[in-house]
Design an enzyme around this catalytic site. Structure first.
Site, mmCIF file in Angstrom:
data_model
loop_
_atom_site.group_PDB
_atom_site.id
_atom_site.type_symbol
_atom_site.label_atom_id
_atom_site.label_comp_id
_atom_site.label_asym_id
_atom_site.label_seq_id
_atom_site.Cartn_x
_atom_site.Cartn_y
_atom_site.Cartn_z
ATOM 1 N N TYR A 140 -19.132 -30.880 -15.809
ATOM 2 C CA TYR A 140 -20.479 -31.237 -15.355
ATOM 3 C C TYR A 140 -20.668 -30.979 -13.867
ATOM 4 O O TYR A 140 -21.789 -30.763 -13.411
ATOM 5 C CB TYR A 140 -20.749 -32.728 -15.611
ATOM 6 C CG TYR A 140 -21.332 -33.032 -16.964
ATOM 7 C CD1 TYR A 140 -20.660 -32.666 -18.127
ATOM 8 C CD2 TYR A 140 -22.543 -33.703 -17.089
ATOM 9 C CE1 TYR A 140 -21.190 -32.962 -19.364
ATOM 10 C CE2 TYR A 140 -23.070 -34.002 -18.325
ATOM 11 C CZ TYR A 140 -22.396 -33.638 -19.457
ATOM 12 O OH TYR A 140 -22.924 -33.933 -20.682
ATOM 13 N N LYS A 191 -8.173 -31.262 -25.152
ATOM 14 C CA LYS A 191 -8.021 -29.974 -25.842
ATOM 15 C C LYS A 191 -6.840 -29.284 -25.167
ATOM 16 O O LYS A 191 -6.927 -28.157 -24.666
ATOM 17 C CB LYS A 191 -9.333 -29.181 -25.720
ATOM 18 C CG LYS A 191 -9.393 -27.915 -26.547
ATOM 19 C CD LYS A 191 -9.561 -28.148 -28.050
ATOM 20 C CE LYS A 191 -9.492 -26.820 -28.786
ATOM 21 N NZ LYS A 191 -9.426 -26.983 -30.251
ATOM 22 N N ASP A 223 -11.389 -31.696 -31.448
ATOM 23 C CA ASP A 223 -11.958 -31.272 -32.730
ATOM 24 C C ASP A 223 -11.542 -32.227 -33.843
ATOM 25 O O ASP A 223 -12.355 -32.665 -34.664
ATOM 26 C CB ASP A 223 -11.605 -29.802 -33.050
ATOM 27 C CG ASP A 223 -10.152 -29.449 -32.799
ATOM 28 O OD1 ASP A 223 -9.383 -30.305 -32.299
ATOM 29 O OD2 ASP A 223 -9.755 -28.300 -33.114
ATOM 30 N N ASP A 247 -19.530 -37.158 -23.763
ATOM 31 C CA ASP A 247 -20.960 -37.033 -24.048
ATOM 32 C C ASP A 247 -21.170 -36.783 -25.538
ATOM 33 O O ASP A 247 -21.971 -37.452 -26.202
ATOM 34 C CB ASP A 247 -21.545 -35.883 -23.223
ATOM 35 C CG ASP A 247 -23.028 -35.684 -23.484
ATOM 36 O OD1 ASP A 247 -23.764 -36.687 -23.520
ATOM 37 O OD2 ASP A 247 -23.453 -34.520 -23.667
ATOM 38 N N ASP A 251 -22.499 -39.604 -28.814
ATOM 39 C CA ASP A 251 -23.652 -39.443 -29.718
ATOM 40 C C ASP A 251 -23.196 -39.518 -31.173
ATOM 41 O O ASP A 251 -23.872 -40.100 -32.026
ATOM 42 C CB ASP A 251 -24.357 -38.091 -29.493
ATOM 43 C CG ASP A 251 -25.532 -38.184 -28.517
ATOM 44 O OD1 ASP A 251 -25.416 -38.942 -27.528
ATOM 45 O OD2 ASP A 251 -26.551 -37.492 -28.734
HETATM 46 C C1 IPM Z 1 -26.150 -38.735 -21.445
HETATM 47 C C2 IPM Z 1 -27.036 -37.522 -21.312
HETATM 48 C C3 IPM Z 1 -26.810 -36.857 -19.954
HETATM 49 C C4 IPM Z 1 -25.365 -36.365 -19.951
HETATM 50 C C5 IPM Z 1 -27.750 -35.700 -19.598
HETATM 51 C C6 IPM Z 1 -29.197 -36.057 -19.778
HETATM 52 C C7 IPM Z 1 -27.509 -35.247 -18.182
HETATM 53 O O1 IPM Z 1 -26.848 -36.639 -22.374
HETATM 54 O O2 IPM Z 1 -26.224 -39.629 -20.593
HETATM 55 O O3 IPM Z 1 -25.404 -38.802 -22.427
HETATM 56 O O4 IPM Z 1 -25.069 -35.301 -20.509
HETATM 57 O O5 IPM Z 1 -24.535 -37.059 -19.368
HETATM 58 MN MN MN Z 2 -25.605 -37.456 -23.977
#
Ligand code: IPM
Ligand code: MN
Ligand code: NAD
Length: 363
Positions: A140, A191, A223, A247, A251
Site C-alpha cells: 500500500y 506467501k 491462498d 484487506d 472482507d
Molecule cells: C479498507 C478499505 C481501504 C483499504 C481502502 C478504501 C483504501 O478497503 O479499509 O478495508 O484498502 O485499506
Molecule cells: Mn477493504
C-alpha cells in the site's frame, strides 16, 4: 475530558455515522462519560469542500483528538480525478499520519444471525476470530509506485511490497498480545513460497514468537487461508498478516458473520490511540436510501470506548444493546434471512439507542 473527531465521509458514511453519533450521545448520558466530539471532513466530502482528501483542519483535529470515528470514503464521483487526490488517499494519509499500524478486525457471529450467513449455520456458528492487519506498510505504501511508459511505448503499472524487520516485529507483537488475551493461538498468513518480503515476514514472526511461549504459532499461505476461512472458519483464533492480505481476508471474514455491515475495526498506534471504522466502504449502490446497516459503525464505537477510552462497561453495553435489538428480530436488508421483515438505517440506530437507555433504567 476525552475528545473524539467524527469523520462521516461519503456515500452511506453520513447515514451510518448519524446513528453511531446518536449511540455515542446515549452512552455518554447513560454512563456520564466526560466526552466531547466534533465533525470534520475526509475523503470525497473533503475534496468537494476543501480541495483535498485530508485537509489541514482535519489533520490538526485528528492529531489533537483522543480518538477518531470514521464512516467510509470514496465513490464513483471521485474515481477519475488525479490519483493523489482521490478519497481513498485521504484515508491512507490519515492512517500514515497518525501512525495507525495495527488494524484489529474482529469477526464474530451473533448467534441470532446464523441464518443470515451464506455459509451453513453449522460451519459458522460460534465463529469468533480476530484479524490483525498491518496498516501502514507493505504494498500500500511501498516505493516506487506508479504507471509509466516503457521504451517500447507500452504502459506498465508497478507497486512495491516492502516490509522492514521493525514493522513486522511490532505488528507481530500485537498479534501475540491479542492471542494471549484470547485462546492463545496465532496464525501468521503470508506467501513465503513466492514473495521474499513475506519470507522475511515468516522469519521475523517466528523470532518474536520465542518471547511468547504460551502462544501457539502457526503459518499458512494466503491462498490456503482464504480457502480455510470458508471451509472451516472456527479453526482460527487470531490471524496476523500484511496490509493487502489483511484487506482481502477481512472482507471474506465479514461475510461469515452474515454481512460486511456487521464488521467493526480499530486502527491503533503504538500508544493505543485509534481510528475506528467499519470494514466496509461507502456502498454507493445503496447510499441515500436509508437501507445501509449502521451496526458495524456502532460496534466500531464500542471498540473506541474499549481500546482508547478504556470504558469497558460502556463498550459492553453497546454490544449487548446490539444483541438485544437482534434478539427482537430487527434486521436491515443485508442481514435479513428469507421471509424476515426489514428495518432501515435510522430505525436500527434508534432501536440500539432505546436498548441502551433501557439498560440505564434497569440499573
Ligand atoms: C479498507 C478499505 C481501504 C483499504 C481502502 C478504501 C483504501 O478497503 O479499509 O478495508 O484498502 O485499506
Ligand atoms: Mn477493504
Ligand atoms: P463497499 O464495502 O462499499 O460495498 C460492497 C458491497 O457491500 C455493496 O454491495 C454494498 O452495498 C454492501 N455494503 C457495504 N456496506 C454495507 C452496509 N453497511 N450495509 C449494507 N450493505 C453494505 O465496497 P466497494 O463497493 O468495493 O467500494 C465502494 C467505495 O468505497 C469505493 O470508493 C471504495 O474505494 C470505498 N471503500 C472505502 C472504505 C473505507 O472508507 N474504509 C472501505 C472499502 C471501500
Amino acid at each position: 475530558m476525552a475528545h473524539i473527531v467524527v469523520l462521516p465521509g461519503d456515500g452511506i458514511g453520513p447515514e451510518i455515522m448519524a446513528q453511531a453519533v446518536a449511540v455515542l450521545e446515549a452512552v455518554r448520558d447513560v454512563f456520564a462519560l466526560p466526552l466531547t466530539y466534533e465533525h470534520q471532513l475526509l475523503g470525497g466530502a473533503a475534496i468537494d469542500q476543501a480541495g483535498e482528501p485530508y485537509p489541514a483542519a482535519t489533520r490538526q483535529a485528528a492529531r489533537a483528538a483522543d480518538a477518531v470515528l470514521l464512516g467510509a470514503v470514496g465513490g464513483p464521483r471521485w474515481e477519475n480525478i488525479e490519483r493523489s487526490l482521490r478519497p481513498e488517499r485521504g484515508l491512507l494519509a490519515i492512517r500514515a499520519d497518525l501512525g495507525l499500524f495495527a488494524n484489529l478486525r474482529p469477526a464474530m457471529l451473533y448467534p441470532q444471525l446464523a441464518a443470515a450467513s451464506t455459509l451453513k449455520p453449522e460451519v459458522v456458528s460460534g465463529l469468533d476470530l480476530l484479524i490483525v492487519r498491518e496498516l501502514t506498510g507493505g504494498i500500500y505504501f511501498g516505493q516506487p509506485r506508479g504507471v509509466r511508459i516503457r521504451e517500447d511505448g507500452e504502459r506498465e503499472g508497478y507497486n512495491t511490497d516492502v516490509y522492514r524487520e521493525s514493522e513486522i516485529r511490532r505488528i507481530a507483537r500485537v498479534g501475540f498480545e491479542m492471542a494471549r488475551l484470547r485462546q492463545g493461538r496465532l496464525l501468521s498468513v503470508d506467501k513465503a513460497n513466492v514473495l521474499e518480503v513475506t519470507e522475511l515476514w515468516r522469519e521475523v514472526v517466528s523470532e518474536v514468537g520465542r518471547d511468547y511461549p504460551e502462544v501457539s504459532l502457526s503459518h499458512m499461505y494466503v491462498d490456503n487461508a482464504a480457502m480455510q476461512l470458508v471451509r472451516a472458519p472456527r479453526q482460527f483464533d487470531v490471524i496476523v498478516t500484511g496490509n493487502l492480505f489483511g484487506d482481502i481476508l477481512s472482507d471474506e471474514a465479514a461475510m461469515l458473520t452474515g454481512s460486511i455491515g456487521m464488521l467493526p475495526s480499530a486502527s491503533l498506534d503504538a500508544q493505543g490511540k485509534g481510528l475506528y471504522e467499519p470494514c466496509h466502504g461507502s456502498a454507493p449502490d445503496i447510499a441515500g436510501r436509508d437501507i445501509a446497516n449502521p451496526l458495524a459503525t456502532i460496534l466500531s464505537l464500542a471498540m473506541l470506548l474499549r481500546y482508547t477510552l478504556r470504558q469497558e462497561e460502556a463498550a459492553v453495553a453497546i454490544e449487548k444493546a446490539v444483541g438485544r435489538v437482534l434478539d427482537r428480530g430487527l434486521r436491515t436488508a443485508d442481514i435479513a434471512a428469507a421471509g424476515e421483515s426489514v428495518v432501515g438505517t435510522q430505525a436500527m440506530g434508534q432501536a440500539v439507542v432505546a436498548a441502551l437507555r433501557e439498560h440505564s433504567r434497569a440499573h
